[in-house]
Structures are given as C-alpha cells and as structure tokens.
Design an enzyme around this catalytic site. Structure first.
Site, PDB file in Angstrom:
ATOM      1  N   LYS A 121       3.428   9.032   9.128  1.00 22.18           N
ATOM      2  CA  LYS A 121       3.137   8.409  10.426  1.00 22.18           C
ATOM      3  C   LYS A 121       4.062   8.903  11.554  1.00 22.18           C
ATOM      4  O   LYS A 121       3.826   9.975  12.078  1.00 22.18           O
ATOM      5  CB  LYS A 121       3.084   6.893  10.252  1.00 22.18           C
ATOM      6  CG  LYS A 121       1.899   6.560   9.307  1.00 22.18           C
ATOM      7  CD  LYS A 121       1.532   5.121   9.126  1.00 22.18           C
ATOM      8  CE  LYS A 121       0.230   5.068   8.325  1.00 22.18           C
ATOM      9  NZ  LYS A 121       0.197   4.176   7.189  1.00 22.18           N
TER      10      LYS A 121
ATOM     11  N   ASP B 125       9.016   2.943   0.370  1.00 18.28           N
ATOM     12  CA  ASP B 125       7.920   3.582   1.079  1.00 18.28           C
ATOM     13  C   ASP B 125       8.083   3.217   2.556  1.00 18.28           C
ATOM     14  O   ASP B 125       7.689   2.141   2.985  1.00 18.28           O
ATOM     15  CB  ASP B 125       6.583   3.091   0.527  1.00 18.28           C
ATOM     16  CG  ASP B 125       5.398   3.741   1.233  1.00 18.28           C
ATOM     17  OD1 ASP B 125       5.611   4.342   2.304  1.00 18.28           O
ATOM     18  OD2 ASP B 125       4.281   3.625   0.711  1.00 18.28           O
TER      19      ASP B 125
ATOM     20  N   TYR C 260       0.846  -1.196   0.000  1.00 15.91           N
ATOM     21  CA  TYR C 260       0.000   0.000   0.000  1.00 15.91           C
ATOM     22  C   TYR C 260       0.879   1.242   0.000  1.00 15.91           C
ATOM     23  O   TYR C 260       1.805   1.352   0.811  1.00 15.91           O
ATOM     24  CB  TYR C 260      -0.889  -0.001   1.246  1.00 15.91           C
ATOM     25  CG  TYR C 260      -1.834   1.178   1.320  1.00 15.91           C
ATOM     26  CD1 TYR C 260      -2.826   1.356   0.360  1.00 15.91           C
ATOM     27  CD2 TYR C 260      -1.729   2.116   2.343  1.00 15.91           C
ATOM     28  CE1 TYR C 260      -3.694   2.432   0.425  1.00 15.91           C
ATOM     29  CE2 TYR C 260      -2.601   3.200   2.418  1.00 15.91           C
ATOM     30  CZ  TYR C 260      -3.578   3.354   1.456  1.00 15.91           C
ATOM     31  OH  TYR C 260      -4.447   4.425   1.528  1.00 15.91           O
TER      32      TYR C 260
HETATM   33  C1  LIG Z   1      -0.267   4.649   5.766  1.00 18.17           C
HETATM   34  C2  LIG Z   1       0.572   4.409   4.578  1.00 18.17           C
HETATM   35  C3  LIG Z   1       0.562   5.275   3.470  1.00 18.17           C
HETATM   36  C4  LIG Z   1      -0.412   6.412   3.339  1.00 18.17           C
HETATM   37  O1  LIG Z   1      -0.251   7.375   4.326  1.00 18.17           O
HETATM   38  P1  LIG Z   1      -1.507   8.340   4.681  1.00 18.17           P
HETATM   39  O2  LIG Z   1      -0.929   9.309   5.657  1.00 18.17           O
HETATM   40  O3  LIG Z   1      -2.557   7.449   5.242  1.00 18.17           O
HETATM   41  O4  LIG Z   1      -1.933   8.988   3.415  1.00 18.17           O
HETATM   42  C5  LIG Z   1       1.476   5.055   2.469  1.00 18.17           C
HETATM   43  N1  LIG Z   1       2.339   4.030   2.524  1.00 18.17           N
HETATM   44  C6  LIG Z   1       2.362   3.165   3.564  1.00 18.17           C
HETATM   45  C7  LIG Z   1       3.372   2.070   3.579  1.00 18.17           C
HETATM   46  C8  LIG Z   1       1.459   3.317   4.604  1.00 18.17           C
HETATM   47  O5  LIG Z   1       1.446   2.428   5.601  1.00 18.17           O
END
Ligand SMILES: *Cc1c(COP(=O)(O)O)cnc(C)c1O
Length: 419
Positions: free
Chosen positions: A259, A231, A143
């Site tokens: 995060k 990511d 994701y």
């Molecule tokens: C949570 C997440 C995102 C998206 O971040 P948001 O602040 O929710 O837009 C992207 N990549 C990873 C790996 C994530 O866990």
C-alpha cells in the site's frame, strides 16, 4: 462518446467476473452500481458521469498524500522515460530498501515484491524456512492477502484448524494453518513457525488490540521460539514514520508491507533481521523471485511518497482523523443513531452498534446488521465515497483539509437523521 456507470457496469460484467478486478469494488455487499472513476485529484474522485466525491477509499491505503500528488506524478513521469523494467538491479531499489530499513526499528533487510499478498505469502515461506517448522497461526478476521495458506477460516472466531473458507483452496493447503480468536493470546508450541497479526486490524472494520496485547504476543512467541509476523501492509508508514512497530514499541521478527510504499503503484515488501533474511535465495534456501519486483516506476513513486512523510505529516494526518472521528461521533449522537467510530492514529473505523467490537464475531454481528448499506448510499448520493462494504477502514489523507472533513461531517449528520 460519454459513458454512464450503468453502461460500463454492464459491459464490465460481460467480460470480468462481477464487472471488477477485486470483489469489494462490485458493490455486492451494499447493492447498486459502482461509480467508474474517470480521474482523481487530492481528496476527490470524479466518476465517468462527472459526479465528484470526497474519497475515503483512497485505494484502501496507498493514497496517503491524496490522489495525483504532483511530487509522485513527477517522479513517475521522470522514471517512465528511462524505461519501465530491466531485469537488473537499480539505484531506486537500493534507496527504497534503505528508506524502509531506516524507518522501522529492528528491520535490517527487505525484499521488494509486487503486492501485499505476495509479501505475506513469501513471509510465511521465509518463516517456515527459517524455523524448519510447518504450522502458522493467524487471527480470525485478520486479512493477509489471498495466498492459499492464509485464506483459512477467516469466518470464525473459534479456534479452527484445517478448514478452508474458500472454494478452490484444498483443505490440504490450510492443514498447517491454525485460526484463533483475536485479543486472546494463543497457545504456541515448537510446531509453529509464525504467528501472523495485523497490529491494528483494519480488515474486519477497525478492531484494535486491547492494551498490552501485542507485548503479550511478543512474549508468547519468544517462549515458544515462534516468529512474530507483523502484517503492516496497511499500518506501515501510515500510523507513524516506522509504522505500528514504532507506534507500539513492539518489534516483530518478520514484517510485510505494501500500500503506502508503492505510492499507488503495485508494490509489496517483506523483511526481517539480517540473520532471518539470510534464508532468502540467493543467500539461503528459501526461493522467491519476481520479474517486476523492484520495478523502477513503483520504486520511484514509493520513494517520492515516503519522502513527503515526515513527523509533521503524521501529526497532520492524526489531527485530521481525530476531527473526522469526533465529528462523525457527534453527528450520530445528535441523530440518536447507535454507532461507534474507533480510531487508532490516522485510521478510522465505523460500526453501527452501541459497543466497540473486540473480535471477529462481534465485528461481524455489528457489520452485518443492515445499517451500513443505507448509510453508504446516503453518503454516496451526497458526494462522499466510503468503502462499498462494512469491513473496511476510512482512509483520510493529507489532502483531506479541515473544510473537506467538515463537509463530510455535515453530510453524515444529514444522512444519519434519515437512518
Ligand atoms: C491489503 C492487504 C493485504 C494484501 O495486499 P494486496 O496488495 O491487496 O495483495 C495484506 N495484508 C493486509 C493487512 C492488507 O490490508
């Protein structure tokens, strides 16, 4: 007037799709009524009915110190009195960028944005602008937020090009996105700008890379001139001082963060070497901007949190995760419940199956077998809040003391007996 969860859910559903502002919160995949949070402190959240839960959702990652940590609360309180947004640069942004760059090997410049989605979307634009190539490759089950080009066929482990998995995302928006199965090195060529990867995939449950896989991806990218994009929105500053990059000793070309770096406020960031970031406006031709980017409250909260995260903190976090994973494993074994509790550093997963999944198809088979919702509700009724869906990790924080972990394990043992 006191509220109930049922009342608030009904009111919420009348004015917000599913009653929520992010789908997993709606309990759609576990059934029942979400708890509406009244307040939180340390490892606990309290709902509007006064029920207390040990929290393993922890906002899906930002709350690494625990909820309402006094250092973060004080930083935000001090910042808010100075004004909340200026449209001009600040000391806090410089300090935040310096802190991030100092921690991550190879990272030289950073741009702050307001979410992980925005970070990933911008990083893809940067990779395309820097390479002059259009295609991107992502792994099934990884994701990267909800930007159109990254929402391609997350639902298939089979290499799959040009099919959107989401209403409202035209096939044209994902025509240059190639989805490939996790834990298999993809074929790369000179049409591809970037290979995006969660270095520790934690959005299909926890499905770690096999030994040596990240190194193989680095080599494959180098051979084809493809930018490797980590990511690290979950792993950044959680799995080591310098994130997955430091933990595995593999350096990508482009990073995404979010995060943890916001201390619970809306923040994301993307970065790269000075050379690659030279393509970002105003230095170069890749445009990306934001009214609230580098917001003073968010930088204050993020910096305060990051400054608590020293080597000792990471050692403690990992010890906590080991205690949790070992305890849960023993509880399921004792009850004769088929379960695996994968752990990488401080990240813990949970699958009700007898073998650890290695890709998205296996993760889906394990996640969708119907056991998780029963375990989830058993835990929730007894005061332990797990994520209301089988595809999320558990996020123990520095506030999850041993006694809290042991209480969690005892609760899990009881629930497991009834499964
Ligand atoms: C949570 C997440 C995102 C998206 O971040 P948001 O602040 O929710 O837009 C992207 N990549 C990873 C790996 C994530 O866990």
């Amino acid at each position: 007037m006191s509220h109930t969860n049922v009342d608030l859910f009904e009111r919420g559903k009348a004015v917000m799709p599913g009653g929520v502002n992010s789908p997993v919160r709606s309990f759609a995949s576990v059934g029942g009524t979400p708890y509406f949070v009244d307040h939180a402190e340390g490892a606990h959240v309290w709902d509007v009915e006064g029920n207390r839960y040990i929290d393993y959702v922890m906002s899906y990652g930002p709350g690494i110190l625990g909820h309402a940590h006094p250092v973060v609360v004080d930083a935000i309180t001090a910042a808010v009195a100075e004004g909340t947004s200026y449209g001009a640069p600040t000391l806090g942004e410089v300090e935040m960028a310096e802190e991030l760059v100092a921690r991550v090997p190879g990272l030289e410049m950073i741009r702050l944005v307001s979410s992980g989605t925005e970070a990933a979307m911008s990083a893809i634009r940067l990779a395309r602008g820097a390479t002059g190539r259009d295609k991107i490759v992502k792994f099934a089950g990884h994701y990267h937020g909800h930007a159109d080009p990254l929402l391609a066929a997350g639902g298939s482990g089979v290499a799959n090009q040009g099919l959107s998995g989401c209403d409202g995302v035209p096939d044209g928006a994902v025509a240059d996105t190639i989805v490939v199965p996790w834990n298999v090195v993809p074929e790369l060529d000179d049409s591809i700008a970037a290979l995006a990867v969660e270095p520790i995939p934690a959005n299909m449950g926890l499905v770690p890379a096999r030994e040596g896989f990240l190194e193989e991806l680095r080599d494959a990218c180098d051979a084809a001139g493809v930018l490797l994009l980590f990511d690290e929105v979950i792993t950044g500053f959680r799995v080591a001082r310098g994130g997955a990059t430091e933990r595995f000793g593999v350096q990508p070309d482009v990073w995404c963060f979010g995060k943890v770096i916001g201390g619970g406020l809306p923040v994301g960031a993307y970065g790269a070497s000075r050379e690659v970031m030279g393509h970002i406006a105003p230095l170069g031709g890749v445009y990306q901007a934001g009214t609230l980017s580098g917001n003073p409250l968010a930088t204050a909260a993020g910096l305060a949190q990051l400054r608590q995260l020293d080597d000792e903190a990471y050692t403690q976090l990992e010890r906590t995760a080991i205690r949790l994973a070992d305890g849960l494993t023993a509880a399921f074994d004792a009850a004769g419940v088929a379960a695996v509790v994968p752990r990488v550093g401080p990240l813990v997963g949970l699958f009700f199956t007898d073998r650890q999944p290695t890709d998205f198809d296996e993760a889906k088979a394990a996640a969708d077998n119907g056991v998780y919702p029963r375990f989830f509700h058993g835990m929730l009724e007894r005061g332990v809040a797990l994520a209301p869906g089988p595809y999320e990790a558990l996020f123990p924080s520095l506030a999850h003391e041993d006694s809290i972990i042991d209480e969690t394990i005892a609760t899990a043992a009881e629930v497991a007996q009834g499964l």
